[in-house]
Design a protein around this motif. Structure first.
Motif, PDB file in Angstrom:
ATOM      1  N   GLY A   1      -1.354   4.187  -0.787  1.00  0.00           N
ATOM      2  CA  GLY A   1      -2.468   5.125  -0.607  1.00  0.00           C
ATOM      3  C   GLY A   1      -3.800   4.424  -0.750  1.00  0.00           C
ATOM      4  O   GLY A   1      -3.895   3.187  -0.689  1.00  0.00           O
ATOM      5  N   GLY A   2      -4.847   5.226  -0.970  1.00  0.00           N
ATOM      6  CA  GLY A   2      -6.215   4.719  -0.978  1.00  0.00           C
ATOM      7  C   GLY A   2      -6.493   3.677  -2.053  1.00  0.00           C
ATOM      8  O   GLY A   2      -7.361   2.822  -1.881  1.00  0.00           O
TER       9      GLY A   2
ATOM     10  N   TYR B   1     -12.936   7.317   7.694  1.00  0.00           N
ATOM     11  CA  TYR B   1     -12.453   6.758   8.962  1.00  0.00           C
ATOM     12  C   TYR B   1     -12.848   7.683  10.107  1.00  0.00           C
ATOM     13  O   TYR B   1     -13.251   7.235  11.191  1.00  0.00           O
TER      14      TYR B   1
ATOM     15  N   GLY C   1     -11.293  10.135  -1.147  1.00  0.00           N
ATOM     16  CA  GLY C   1     -10.800  10.394   0.191  1.00  0.00           C
ATOM     17  C   GLY C   1     -11.318   9.306   1.112  1.00  0.00           C
ATOM     18  O   GLY C   1     -12.494   8.941   1.055  1.00  0.00           O
ATOM     19  N   LEU C   2     -10.418   8.772   1.925  1.00  0.00           N
ATOM     20  CA  LEU C   2     -10.828   7.732   2.866  1.00  0.00           C
ATOM     21  C   LEU C   2     -10.741   8.215   4.307  1.00  0.00           C
ATOM     22  O   LEU C   2     -11.491   7.754   5.164  1.00  0.00           O
TER      23      LEU C   2
ATOM     24  N   LYS D   1      -3.247  17.688  -1.155  1.00  0.00           N
ATOM     25  CA  LYS D   1      -3.898  17.528   0.146  1.00  0.00           C
ATOM     26  C   LYS D   1      -4.036  18.842   0.912  1.00  0.00           C
ATOM     27  O   LYS D   1      -4.533  18.855   2.039  1.00  0.00           O
TER      28      LYS D   1
ATOM     29  N   ASP E   1      -6.336   0.368  -0.524  1.00  0.00           N
ATOM     30  CA  ASP E   1      -7.494   0.047   0.321  1.00  0.00           C
ATOM     31  C   ASP E   1      -8.641  -0.464  -0.547  1.00  0.00           C
ATOM     32  O   ASP E   1      -9.307  -1.445  -0.215  1.00  0.00           O
TER      33      ASP E   1
ATOM     34  N   VAL F   1      -3.880  12.755   8.789  1.00  0.00           N
ATOM     35  CA  VAL F   1      -3.208  11.512   8.370  1.00  0.00           C
ATOM     36  C   VAL F   1      -3.199  11.555   6.851  1.00  0.00           C
ATOM     37  O   VAL F   1      -4.225  11.369   6.208  1.00  0.00           O
ATOM     38  N   SER F   2      -2.028  11.836   6.281  1.00  0.00           N
ATOM     39  CA  SER F   2      -2.075  12.193   4.860  1.00  0.00           C
ATOM     40  C   SER F   2      -0.723  12.121   4.185  1.00  0.00           C
ATOM     41  O   SER F   2       0.318  12.262   4.825  1.00  0.00           O
ATOM     42  N   ARG F   3      -0.761  11.920   2.882  1.00  0.00           N
ATOM     43  CA  ARG F   3       0.403  12.260   2.075  1.00  0.00           C
ATOM     44  C   ARG F   3       0.579  13.772   2.202  1.00  0.00           C
ATOM     45  O   ARG F   3      -0.406  14.514   2.211  1.00  0.00           O
TER      46      ARG F   3
ATOM     47  N   LEU G   1       0.357  13.122  11.065  1.00  0.00           N
ATOM     48  CA  LEU G   1       1.127  11.963  10.612  1.00  0.00           C
ATOM     49  C   LEU G   1       1.149  11.972   9.087  1.00  0.00           C
ATOM     50  O   LEU G   1       0.105  12.027   8.446  1.00  0.00           O
ATOM     51  N   GLY G   2       2.348  11.928   8.525  1.00  0.00           N
ATOM     52  CA  GLY G   2       2.411  11.880   7.069  1.00  0.00           C
ATOM     53  C   GLY G   2       3.836  11.975   6.571  1.00  0.00           C
ATOM     54  O   GLY G   2       4.776  12.158   7.345  1.00  0.00           O
TER      55      GLY G   2
ATOM     56  N   GLY H   1       6.418  10.003   8.446  1.00  0.00           N
ATOM     57  CA  GLY H   1       6.572   8.588   8.138  1.00  0.00           C
ATOM     58  C   GLY H   1       5.233   7.978   7.822  1.00  0.00           C
ATOM     59  O   GLY H   1       4.230   8.692   7.677  1.00  0.00           O
ATOM     60  N   TYR H   2       5.223   6.671   7.705  1.00  0.00           N
ATOM     61  CA  TYR H   2       4.001   5.948   7.397  1.00  0.00           C
ATOM     62  C   TYR H   2       3.777   4.925   8.497  1.00  0.00           C
ATOM     63  O   TYR H   2       4.648   4.102   8.763  1.00  0.00           O
ATOM     64  N   ASP H   3       2.652   4.998   9.183  1.00  0.00           N
ATOM     65  CA  ASP H   3       2.437   4.134  10.345  1.00  0.00           C
ATOM     66  C   ASP H   3       0.951   3.801  10.477  1.00  0.00           C
ATOM     67  O   ASP H   3       0.159   4.598  10.972  1.00  0.00           O
TER      68      ASP H   3
ATOM     69  N   LYS I   1       0.818  -1.215   0.000  1.00  0.00           N
ATOM     70  CA  LYS I   1       0.000   0.000   0.000  1.00  0.00           C
ATOM     71  C   LYS I   1       0.847   1.259   0.000  1.00  0.00           C
ATOM     72  O   LYS I   1       1.811   1.360   0.743  1.00  0.00           O
TER      73      LYS I   1
HETATM   74  P1  ADP Z   1      -4.727   9.107  -1.224  1.00  0.00           P
HETATM   75  O1  ADP Z   1      -4.932   7.754  -1.751  1.00  0.00           O
HETATM   76  O2  ADP Z   1      -4.939  10.190  -2.227  1.00  0.00           O
HETATM   77  O3  ADP Z   1      -3.448   9.281  -0.485  1.00  0.00           O
HETATM   78  P2  ADP Z   1      -6.982   8.473   0.546  1.00  0.00           P
HETATM   79  O4  ADP Z   1      -7.616   9.294   1.588  1.00  0.00           O
HETATM   80  O5  ADP Z   1      -7.854   7.816  -0.446  1.00  0.00           O
HETATM   81  O6  ADP Z   1      -5.895   9.406  -0.152  1.00  0.00           O
HETATM   82  O7  ADP Z   1      -6.172   7.276   1.179  1.00  0.00           O
HETATM   83  C1  ADP Z   1      -5.051   7.445   1.975  1.00  0.00           C
HETATM   84  C2  ADP Z   1      -4.858   6.173   2.768  1.00  0.00           C
HETATM   85  O8  ADP Z   1      -3.525   6.118   3.225  1.00  0.00           O
HETATM   86  C3  ADP Z   1      -5.742   6.091   3.983  1.00  0.00           C
HETATM   87  O9  ADP Z   1      -5.978   4.725   4.265  1.00  0.00           O
HETATM   88  C4  ADP Z   1      -4.854   6.730   5.066  1.00  0.00           C
HETATM   89  O10 ADP Z   1      -5.206   6.332   6.353  1.00  0.00           O
HETATM   90  C5  ADP Z   1      -3.507   6.199   4.656  1.00  0.00           C
HETATM   91  N1  ADP Z   1      -2.365   7.031   5.033  1.00  0.00           N
HETATM   92  C6  ADP Z   1      -1.931   8.164   4.420  1.00  0.00           C
HETATM   93  N2  ADP Z   1      -0.802   8.603   4.982  1.00  0.00           N
HETATM   94  C7  ADP Z   1      -0.517   7.756   5.995  1.00  0.00           C
HETATM   95  C8  ADP Z   1       0.545   7.671   6.962  1.00  0.00           C
HETATM   96  N3  ADP Z   1       1.541   8.561   6.985  1.00  0.00           N
HETATM   97  N4  ADP Z   1       0.525   6.633   7.832  1.00  0.00           N
HETATM   98  C9  ADP Z   1      -0.480   5.731   7.798  1.00  0.00           C
HETATM   99  N5  ADP Z   1      -1.498   5.748   6.924  1.00  0.00           N
HETATM  100  C10 ADP Z   1      -1.515   6.747   6.023  1.00  0.00           C
END
Ligand code: ADP
Ligand code: GLC
Length: 478
Positions: A19-20, A385, A380-381, A305, A23, A298-300, A327-328, A354-356, A17
């Motif tokens: 990103g979204g 959540y 957007g997810l 964004k 999922d 929680v994002s890129r 977090l991102g 980071g990614y966590d 994974k």
């Molecule tokens: P995109 O796919 O454009 O990044 P979405 O909102 O569809 O945006 O999905 C992002 C997914 O990645 C979500 O499941 C979100 O929780 C997860 N995510 C993004 N950044 C992080 C991070 N730094 N650590 C953990 N999960 C993250």
């Protein structure tokens, strides 16, 4: 009648994974399986995936897939059948699916190979006799697959192309046409050509039987110059075949009643039990003295964004009693700007670069509001959540964010239907005002709790959307 569907994507939760997309590609097949569809998901065998999926049975092979031998091995993840494209010359390397920090120079070949394999599997089937009726392709990485099928003259297998983000277009040099096994006569503005380049996304959008994107509003936006990113003409031309189907979330993984990652599980009826999660999150980020809302991100960390809007409004939000846990990872200039914020407000703003995944769960459980100021957002997810966890979404009025949140405007408040706060236009002024609204709403503890509960009772799982995909597959194969 449910049939057989080959799903093709470069990511898949829980195997890989960024990103979204992951999922969705990971959860949708399971939901369709539950509705009787025979699903198999094809993705590259990145390092370690064959072991993770316990894949063994070889069901397809090709002695020369873009420069080396390849095979497909089948494994299982839960109830889902996964097909791993094992081509070490393309996928056996460190650096994530696309190369990190720099993209791999041969990504065009790597994902053309995925698409080629998908198209051949669609035409000839697998060695265990499985042949799909529908090939469902996700994003640019699978974009050439419907085109390869079309160029081979196959019309039996129906194709669906899903756009998760039109900003990622899979552009490559036109000089690669032959190498990518594409016919020269298809290099025209109707099919493969995009501003002098090749675009795998365009190939898919031009040749698939149906196109979907991940929310109704984004489907409409894609036909407009300000969101279509050069594809608005093609999308408008294909309007009759374009469907906006909202993403769901995997509500077995994202469920505050059972979430094993969080300090204390809670329900709508026992919302007080969310509090220990807030305390734990504040402690984890070293935050103190926040009596207003605790916002989370929680994002890129990218322009899409709207992270710069967080930077622009944070001081004002903090001055009003708010706090932030972020977090991102992403653009270095945004990471630096956020680090500067933390330096200026160390007890009020916390940051993890980071990614966590586990921390993400703790953040939705502990946060009062999730901030999503995206300039565009196909679905957007994280706002979903947020709704699920009673972490009120504060979102830009665009794409899927517009479709999933009901703004707490005076009318919606009077009618007791609001689930979050929306703002427009997407700039610092409007976002700052939205944050002030959040602070004000949060002061009214009863009203705030009612808003949390409404969000928590919203249906967010895959059932409805999977049905919409099923209906689309049926209409194509009828
Ligand atoms: P995109 O796919 O454009 O990044 P979405 O909102 O569809 O945006 O999905 C992002 C997914 O990645 C979500 O499941 C979100 O929780 C997860 N995510 C993004 N950044 C992080 C991070 N730094 N650590 C953990 N999960 C993250
Ligand atoms: C893309 C989009 C995001 C969407 C996700 C899954 O990454 O940016 O809005 O939720 O795909 O469809």
């Amino acid at each position: 009648m449910p049939g057989r569907v080959l799903s093709v994507a470069s990511e898949y939760v829980p195997l890989v994974k960024t990103g979204g997309l992951a999922d969705v590609a990971g959860a949708l097949p399971g939901a369709l399986l539950g509705q009787g569809w025979d699903m198999r998901s094809l993705l590259p065998a990145y390092p370690g995936l064959i072991e993770k999926a316990g894949a063994g049975q070889e069901v397809w092979s090709d002695p020369d897939l873009f420069g080396g031998p390849a095979r497909v091995v089948m494994g299982q993840v839960g109830a889902d059948m996964v097909l791993l494209l094992d081509a070490p010359h393309l996928y056996d390397r460190a650096g994530g699916p696309y190369g990190n920090p720099k993209d791999f120079p041969d990504n065009a070949q790597r994902f053309a190979a995925l698409s080629w394999a998908a198209s051949r599997i669609a035409i000839t089937g697998l060695s265990d006799g499985w042949v799909p009726d529908v090939m469902h392709c996700h994003d640019w990485q699978a974009g050439f697959a419907p085109a390869y099928l079309r160029f081979a003259g196959d019309t039996r297998v129906k194709t669906v192309m899903t756009v998760h983000n039109i900003a990622f277009q899979g552009n490559a040099s036109a000089a690669m046409l032959g190498e990518l096994r594409l016919p020269f006569e298809a290099f025209n503005t109707d099919t493969l050509e995009y501003w002098g380049h090749l675009s795998s996304l365009k190939a898919g959008l031009a040749t698939a039987d149906a196109i979907t994107t991940v929310s109704p509003t984004y489907a409409a936006e894609l036909m407009r110059g300000d969101f279509g990113m050069g594809f608005e003409g093609l999308m408008a031309y294909r309007a009759a075949d374009l469907h906006g189907i909202l993403n769901g979330i995997d509500d077995t993984v994202w469920n505050p009643e059972t979430d094993p990652e969080i300090a204390r599980t809670y329900t709508r009826a026992a919302l007080g039990r969310k509090r220990p999660n807030r305390d734990a999150l504040m402690a984890e980020f070293g935050l103190t003295g926040i009596d207003g809302p605790l916002g989370i991100v929680v994002s890129r960390l990218t322009d899409q964004k709207g992270i710069d809007l967080i930077v622009a409004t944070a001081a004002d939000f903090v001055a009003q009693g708010g706090g932030l846990a972020i977090l991102g990872s992403g653009e270095p200039y945004l990471e630096e700007a956020l680090m500067d914020l933390v330096k200026a407000h160390p007890s009020r703003i916390g940051l993890r670069i980071g990614y966590d995944e586990a921390l993400a769960h703790r953040m939705f459980a502990g946060g009062d509001a999730v901030l999503v100021p995206s300039r565009f957002e196909p679905c957007g997810l994280t706002q979903l959540y947020g709704l699920r966890y009673g972490c009120v979404p504060v979102v830009a009025l665009t794409g899927g964010l517009a479709d999933t949140v009901i703004d707490a405007n005076p009318m919606a408040r009077m009618a007791n239907v609001a689930t979050g706060v929306q703002f427009h236009p997407v700039d610092a002024l409007a976002f700052g005002q939205a944050l002030r609204t959040v602070v004000e709403l949060h002061r009214d503890a009863k009203g705030w709790a009612a808003m949390q509960k409404r969000g928590m009772s919203q249906a967010l799982g895959w059932d409805t959307s999977a049905l919409a995909y099923a209906q689309l597959y049926e209409s194509l194969t009828a």
